[in-house]
Design a protein around this motif. Structure first.
Motif, mmCIF file in Angstrom:
data_model
loop_
_atom_site.group_PDB
_atom_site.id
_atom_site.type_symbol
_atom_site.label_atom_id
_atom_site.label_comp_id
_atom_site.label_asym_id
_atom_site.label_seq_id
_atom_site.Cartn_x
_atom_site.Cartn_y
_atom_site.Cartn_z
ATOM 1 N N ALA A 49 0.828 -1.199 0.000
ATOM 2 C CA ALA A 49 0.000 0.000 0.000
ATOM 3 C C ALA A 49 0.866 1.255 0.000
ATOM 4 O O ALA A 49 0.569 2.238 -0.691
ATOM 5 C CB ALA A 49 -0.925 -0.001 1.210
ATOM 6 N N GLY A 50 1.951 1.225 0.762
ATOM 7 C CA GLY A 50 2.844 2.368 0.821
ATOM 8 C C GLY A 50 3.481 2.687 -0.519
ATOM 9 O O GLY A 50 3.601 3.857 -0.912
ATOM 10 N N GLU A 51 3.901 1.645 -1.242
ATOM 11 C CA GLU A 51 4.479 1.854 -2.565
ATOM 12 C C GLU A 51 3.464 2.497 -3.510
ATOM 13 O O GLU A 51 3.806 3.382 -4.297
ATOM 14 C CB GLU A 51 4.961 0.515 -3.126
ATOM 15 C CG GLU A 51 6.201 -0.021 -2.422
ATOM 16 C CD GLU A 51 6.599 -1.396 -2.926
ATOM 17 O OE1 GLU A 51 5.987 -1.872 -3.900
ATOM 18 O OE2 GLU A 51 7.531 -1.985 -2.346
ATOM 19 N N ARG A 52 2.231 2.075 -3.411
ATOM 20 C CA ARG A 52 1.180 2.623 -4.279
ATOM 21 C C ARG A 52 0.889 4.085 -3.939
ATOM 22 O O ARG A 52 0.593 4.890 -4.837
ATOM 23 C CB ARG A 52 -0.087 1.769 -4.131
ATOM 24 C CG ARG A 52 -1.315 2.303 -4.857
ATOM 25 C CD ARG A 52 -2.457 1.297 -4.815
ATOM 26 N NE ARG A 52 -2.809 0.885 -3.476
ATOM 27 C CZ ARG A 52 -3.615 1.565 -2.663
ATOM 28 N NH1 ARG A 52 -4.133 2.719 -3.063
ATOM 29 N NH2 ARG A 52 -3.898 1.113 -1.452
ATOM 30 N N LEU A 53 1.016 4.428 -2.658
ATOM 31 C CA LEU A 53 0.608 5.758 -2.197
ATOM 32 C C LEU A 53 1.779 6.721 -2.012
ATOM 33 O O LEU A 53 1.567 7.884 -1.683
ATOM 34 C CB LEU A 53 -0.135 5.614 -0.866
ATOM 35 C CG LEU A 53 -1.460 4.849 -0.931
ATOM 36 C CD1 LEU A 53 -1.884 4.391 0.461
ATOM 37 C CD2 LEU A 53 -2.539 5.732 -1.552
ATOM 38 N N GLY A 54 2.998 6.247 -2.217
ATOM 39 C CA GLY A 54 4.157 7.103 -2.022
ATOM 40 C C GLY A 54 4.505 7.334 -0.564
ATOM 41 O O GLY A 54 5.045 8.381 -0.204
ATOM 42 N N VAL A 55 4.227 6.351 0.280
ATOM 43 C CA VAL A 55 4.520 6.425 1.710
ATOM 44 C C VAL A 55 5.520 5.317 2.054
ATOM 45 O O VAL A 55 5.289 4.155 1.726
ATOM 46 C CB VAL A 55 3.233 6.241 2.551
ATOM 47 C CG1 VAL A 55 3.572 6.153 4.033
ATOM 48 C CG2 VAL A 55 2.267 7.372 2.289
ATOM 49 N N ARG A 56 6.610 5.681 2.702
ATOM 50 C CA ARG A 56 7.600 4.670 3.065
ATOM 51 C C ARG A 56 7.147 3.898 4.298
ATOM 52 O O ARG A 56 6.713 4.496 5.293
ATOM 53 C CB ARG A 56 8.952 5.320 3.348
ATOM 54 C CG ARG A 56 10.057 4.296 3.608
ATOM 55 C CD ARG A 56 11.427 4.917 3.547
ATOM 56 N NE ARG A 56 12.454 3.897 3.381
ATOM 57 C CZ ARG A 56 13.673 4.141 2.942
ATOM 58 N NH1 ARG A 56 14.014 5.373 2.605
ATOM 59 N NH2 ARG A 56 14.552 3.167 2.815
ATOM 60 N N VAL A 57 7.254 2.586 4.237
ATOM 61 C CA VAL A 57 6.873 1.728 5.356
ATOM 62 C C VAL A 57 8.116 1.009 5.869
ATOM 63 O O VAL A 57 8.827 0.350 5.104
ATOM 64 C CB VAL A 57 5.796 0.703 4.939
ATOM 65 C CG1 VAL A 57 5.508 -0.256 6.089
ATOM 66 C CG2 VAL A 57 4.527 1.423 4.508
ATOM 67 N N ILE A 58 8.381 1.146 7.151
ATOM 68 C CA ILE A 58 9.511 0.480 7.801
ATOM 69 C C ILE A 58 8.996 -0.754 8.528
ATOM 70 O O ILE A 58 8.024 -0.678 9.286
ATOM 71 C CB ILE A 58 10.214 1.433 8.782
ATOM 72 C CG1 ILE A 58 10.757 2.655 8.033
ATOM 73 C CG2 ILE A 58 11.333 0.708 9.527
ATOM 74 C CD1 ILE A 58 11.313 3.742 8.943
#
Length: 280
Positions: A49-58
């Motif tokens: 989801a982060g990749e799709r939305l431009g949000v980095r997920v750790i």
């Protein structure tokens, strides 16, 4: 800005990993760390989801540990799971589940009827905890929200409390380091942790066991406590993070993004993870 301590339905949060990523994007966060209790199951969904939305997920986790007889929570960031860590986490989750019938029995003895089926109906992921018991009580109309259930029956020292399984604090730090993670002590000045995690103990964890950081900013730390912990982290030469400890609607006053960590500090966290061979 990053929110470096959040929870999803994989443990005791009320939002899916995708919903957390969507909310992070709406808030304009650079990214967030998903740190479910003793489980990593939500990471892949959050990253997608982060990749799709431009949000980095750790990739994170909140590990259940114990020091001097007190429950301590340890945040690991950038985990590349090892067989040993997987084994420990599986044992912690089994122990979490095994204590639920004992809690139900104690509730029944207190005149509050509850069944295992009712509790498990509130569970969406693989890490079961007291919040799911609280949610079952909310669903039955016995309490208005989780906080009331904890205050009356489920918090430590209350009549239906059953301790959860933990690992030794130093063992937990070592396990996370072996998995390539940067390790941060979560909310060290709340509840019993404040009594045992003295400045001297935190300094020893840094110098003797390689602790990488302290969660200084937290909704349950007042302004003076935050200032003291930020100063202590600087003195010890470790990272000071700020996080909401978001549980969705399951925790009042912990809204996503309400406490954050600057991008520069998170960049240093990512450099530590990279140096250890963790997942960045």
């Amino acid at each position: 800005m990053y929110d470096l301590h959040t929870h999803s339905v994989a443990s005791d949060g009320t939002d899916t990993p995708t919903e957390l990523a969507e909310q992070a994007a709406e808030l304009g966060l650079t990214g967030f760390a998903l740190c479910d209790h003793d489980i990593l199951d939500g990471i892949t969904e959050a990253r997608n989801a982060g990749e799709r939305l431009g949000v980095r997920v750790i990739a994170g986790i909140e590990l259940s540990a114990k020091y001097a007889g007190v429950d301590i929570h340890v945040l690991g960031y950038g985990i590349n799971p090892t067989p040993e860590l997987d084994k420990v986490l599986a044992g912690l989750r089994r122990g979490r589940l095994d204590r639920i019938p004992r809690m139900i029995q104690q509730m029944d003895e207190l005149g509050v009827p509850l069944t295992l089926k009712e509790v498990m109906a509130q569970v969406s992921g693989g890490s079961v905890g007291r919040p799911h018991v609280a949610d079952a009580l909310v669903a039955k109309g016995i309490v208005a929200h989780r906080d009331e259930a904890f205050a009356r029956w489920l918090a430590a020292g209350r009549p239906a409390y059953v301790p959860k399984p933990t690992v030794d604090l130093v063992q937990g730090i070592d396990l996370l380091h072996q998995a390539g993670a940067a390790v941060v002590i979560a909310h060290p000045r709340i509840r019993g942790a404040a009594k045992v995690l003295t400045d001297e103990v935190l300094a020893d964890l840094v110098t003797e066991h390689g602790l990488d950081g302290i969660e200084a900013g937290h909704p349950m730390h007042d302004a003076a406590t935050r200032a003291q912990l930020y100063a202590l982290a600087e003195l010890l030469g470790v990272i000071a993070t700020g996080s909401s400890d978001c549980h969705g609607t399951g925790k009042i006053g912990h809204e996503l993004g309400s406490v954050t960590t600057p991008d520069g500090v998170t960049g240093e966290l990512l450099r530590i993870i990279s140096a250890r061979g963790g997942a960045v």
